[in-house]
Design a protein around this motif. Sequence first.
Motif, PDB file in Angstrom:
ATOM      1  N   ALA A  45      11.889  13.850   0.765  1.00  0.00           N
ATOM      2  CA  ALA A  45      11.349  12.806   2.105  1.00  0.00           C
ATOM      3  C   ALA A  45      12.739  11.341   2.510  1.00  0.00           C
ATOM      4  N   PHE A  46      13.464  11.508   1.101  1.00  0.00           N
ATOM      5  CA  PHE A  46      14.750  10.360   1.399  1.00  0.00           C
ATOM      6  C   PHE A  46      15.698  11.323   2.600  1.00  0.00           C
ATOM      7  N   LEU A  47      15.486  12.350   2.895  1.00  0.00           N
ATOM      8  CA  LEU A  47      17.070  12.954   3.042  1.00  0.00           C
ATOM      9  C   LEU A  47      16.124  13.390   4.470  1.00  0.00           C
ATOM     10  N   GLU A  48      15.156  13.334   4.748  1.00  0.00           N
ATOM     11  CA  GLU A  48      14.044  13.569   6.335  1.00  0.00           C
ATOM     12  C   GLU A  48      14.512  12.306   6.718  1.00  0.00           C
ATOM     13  N   ASN A  49      14.276  10.984   5.831  1.00  0.00           N
ATOM     14  CA  ASN A  49      14.598   9.916   6.939  1.00  0.00           C
ATOM     15  C   ASN A  49      16.334   9.729   6.954  1.00  0.00           C
ATOM     16  N   ALA A  50      17.615  10.019   6.737  1.00  0.00           N
ATOM     17  CA  ALA A  50      18.646  10.316   6.616  1.00  0.00           C
ATOM     18  C   ALA A  50      18.923  10.784   8.279  1.00  0.00           C
TER      19      ALA A  50
ATOM     20  N   VAL B  49       9.190   1.012  -6.330  1.00  0.00           N
ATOM     21  CA  VAL B  49       9.942   1.769  -6.107  1.00  0.00           C
ATOM     22  C   VAL B  49       9.926   3.384  -5.313  1.00  0.00           C
ATOM     23  N   GLY B  50      10.568   3.021  -4.016  1.00  0.00           N
ATOM     24  CA  GLY B  50      10.141   4.464  -3.476  1.00  0.00           C
ATOM     25  C   GLY B  50      10.332   5.176  -1.838  1.00  0.00           C
ATOM     26  N   LEU B  51      10.012   5.049  -1.344  1.00  0.00           N
ATOM     27  CA  LEU B  51      11.140   5.615   0.386  1.00  0.00           C
ATOM     28  C   LEU B  51      10.582   4.353   1.096  1.00  0.00           C
ATOM     29  N   HIS B  52      11.111   3.366   1.290  1.00  0.00           N
ATOM     30  CA  HIS B  52      11.465   2.261   1.700  1.00  0.00           C
ATOM     31  C   HIS B  52      12.517   2.706   3.401  1.00  0.00           C
ATOM     32  N   PRO B  53      12.091   2.732   4.259  1.00  0.00           N
ATOM     33  CA  PRO B  53      13.434   2.979   5.321  1.00  0.00           C
ATOM     34  C   PRO B  53      13.864   1.743   5.835  1.00  0.00           C
ATOM     35  N   ILE B  54      14.852   1.545   6.464  1.00  0.00           N
ATOM     36  CA  ILE B  54      15.368   0.433   7.122  1.00  0.00           C
ATOM     37  C   ILE B  54      14.904   0.167   8.515  1.00  0.00           C
ATOM     38  N   GLU B  55      14.368  -0.825   9.139  1.00  0.00           N
ATOM     39  CA  GLU B  55      14.592  -0.522  10.397  1.00  0.00           C
ATOM     40  C   GLU B  55      16.043  -0.748  11.280  1.00  0.00           C
ATOM     41  N   SER B  56      16.327  -0.418  12.078  1.00  0.00           N
ATOM     42  CA  SER B  56      17.434  -0.258  13.548  1.00  0.00           C
ATOM     43  C   SER B  56      17.374  -1.874  13.475  1.00  0.00           C
ATOM     44  N   LEU B  57      18.887  -1.925  14.087  1.00  0.00           N
ATOM     45  CA  LEU B  57      18.831  -3.175  14.087  1.00  0.00           C
ATOM     46  C   LEU B  57      18.422  -3.525  15.564  1.00  0.00           C
TER      47      LEU B  57
ATOM     48  N   THR C 163      20.098   6.669   1.856  1.00  0.00           N
ATOM     49  CA  THR C 163      21.497   5.765   2.902  1.00  0.00           C
ATOM     50  C   THR C 163      20.761   5.803   4.069  1.00  0.00           C
ATOM     51  N   GLN C 164      20.892   5.265   5.357  1.00  0.00           N
ATOM     52  CA  GLN C 164      20.589   6.037   6.712  1.00  0.00           C
ATOM     53  C   GLN C 164      21.945   4.762   8.000  1.00  0.00           C
ATOM     54  N   LEU C 165      21.866   5.970   9.091  1.00  0.00           N
ATOM     55  CA  LEU C 165      22.292   4.149   9.938  1.00  0.00           C
ATOM     56  C   LEU C 165      21.401   3.399  10.191  1.00  0.00           C
ATOM     57  N   VAL C 166      21.746   2.412  11.104  1.00  0.00           N
ATOM     58  CA  VAL C 166      21.024   1.442  11.224  1.00  0.00           C
ATOM     59  C   VAL C 166      21.307   1.072  12.841  1.00  0.00           C
ATOM     60  N   ARG C 167      22.073   1.233  13.012  1.00  0.00           N
ATOM     61  CA  ARG C 167      23.206   1.160  14.539  1.00  0.00           C
ATOM     62  C   ARG C 167      23.879   2.327  15.235  1.00  0.00           C
ATOM     63  N   ASP C 168      23.689   2.566  16.650  1.00  0.00           N
ATOM     64  CA  ASP C 168      24.214   3.517  16.284  1.00  0.00           C
ATOM     65  C   ASP C 168      26.029   3.315  16.823  1.00  0.00           C
ATOM     66  N   VAL C 169      27.185   4.727  16.364  1.00  0.00           N
ATOM     67  CA  VAL C 169      27.710   5.044  16.352  1.00  0.00           C
ATOM     68  C   VAL C 169      29.419   4.471  17.386  1.00  0.00           C
ATOM     69  N   THR C 170      29.572   3.829  17.300  1.00  0.00           N
ATOM     70  CA  THR C 170      30.431   3.787  19.207  1.00  0.00           C
ATOM     71  C   THR C 170      31.571   4.723  19.422  1.00  0.00           C
ATOM     72  N   PRO C 171      32.529   5.130  19.896  1.00  0.00           N
ATOM     73  CA  PRO C 171      33.603   5.234  20.393  1.00  0.00           C
ATOM     74  C   PRO C 171      34.601   4.189  20.509  1.00  0.00           C
TER      75      PRO C 171
ATOM     76  N   MET D  95      27.365   0.618  10.128  1.00  0.00           N
ATOM     77  CA  MET D  95      26.467   0.436  10.475  1.00  0.00           C
ATOM     78  C   MET D  95      25.431   1.900  10.048  1.00  0.00           C
ATOM     79  N   SER D  96      25.426   1.127   8.246  1.00  0.00           N
ATOM     80  CA  SER D  96      24.501   1.958   7.404  1.00  0.00           C
ATOM     81  C   SER D  96      24.581   1.275   6.191  1.00  0.00           C
ATOM     82  N   HIS D  97      23.341   1.564   5.651  1.00  0.00           N
ATOM     83  CA  HIS D  97      23.569   0.724   4.282  1.00  0.00           C
ATOM     84  C   HIS D  97      22.266   2.079   3.334  1.00  0.00           C
ATOM     85  N   TRP D  98      22.611   1.168   2.134  1.00  0.00           N
ATOM     86  CA  TRP D  98      21.343   1.894   1.150  1.00  0.00           C
ATOM     87  C   TRP D  98      20.362   1.772   0.870  1.00  0.00           C
ATOM     88  N   LEU D  99      18.937   2.724   0.962  1.00  0.00           N
ATOM     89  CA  LEU D  99      18.368   2.307   1.371  1.00  0.00           C
ATOM     90  C   LEU D  99      17.679   1.545   0.086  1.00  0.00           C
TER      91      LEU D  99
END
Length: 303
Positions: free
Chosen positions: A12-17, A237-245, A96-104, A209-213
């Motif tokens: 479930a964590f992998l799918e969130n990432a 403890v569990g899957l707690h997704p982070i909202e995008s900025l 972990t997950q991305l929370v904003r776009d990775v830009t050029p 642009m990323s962080h640990w859950l």
Amino acid sequence: MLGFVFHFNRGAFLENAMRSVGRHASFPFIIFDDDSTDPESLAALERLSKTFEVIQPTGPIARQAHTGGLQSNMWQAMAIARSRGEDIVLFLQDDTQLVRDVTPKDLQIVRTGFQRPNAACVISSNFLKKSEKGGLDHLLIKDVGKKIFERHATNTMELGFRHGSFSDVGFFNTKLYFEQIPKPYASEAQAEVALRAKGFFMGQLYQPMSHWLPLPVTYRDRNRTWIVKALDAIGGVGLHPIESLSEAQLQTLNSCCKEAPPYEMDFLSAPTVGRLRYWPVTGGKHALRARYGLRRMLYHLLY
């Protein structure tokens, strides 16, 4: 540009990432699975394999208690990136997950950052972490280039200096990696000590642009004891997704500087996790320690 997400038994964590990768990255990502065994993870890998390349380690893998075969897997992933002609690689993990776009523009900042003197092979893509004692003393932060800083210890202050030279998550320069890490270290801590001893310092982004859950499920020796499972259940403890900025948060992030560096709790929100004194990135007893009220009291009774 190429990305990797490292995974073991947290489907479930992998799918969130990977959902965050789909939202915020425009370059290909590979899932590196450390020989997962549980049915949920195997099912998630099967689903994700329709969209992402999935690989597993080859040959003997040196594993350690906290992160399994991560260091060996990272080394293999970097070898794959080098064989494909990639100069920059982004490493994430399943919690972990991305929370904003990775830009050029981000990639330009990273490439320039790797050209500075004494640059370590990694530039962290994560926000800074606060502990119960707070954040870094500003004297630890050294500007070293456009939108990049380093952490340096002083004679009187070392808070937060444990990761001044290496991190498992971030942008890696392929050439520097193999110059500085010709063979895998046993752990992140060993890599930190070795690179610091050689005078290399890890870059940190003022606009990460990323962080640990917060409060993820964690493994030790590829297992979870009944005590850890009980503490996890009590601590939430569990899957707690982070909202995008949001756009407003992105504007505030763009103004981060030495006097106001980017801490996770100043920007990030995981709505399902509830109230926390600080943002722990492991479970077990830390889930109780970070809470308020009765759970905090239970931590002090037990520890």
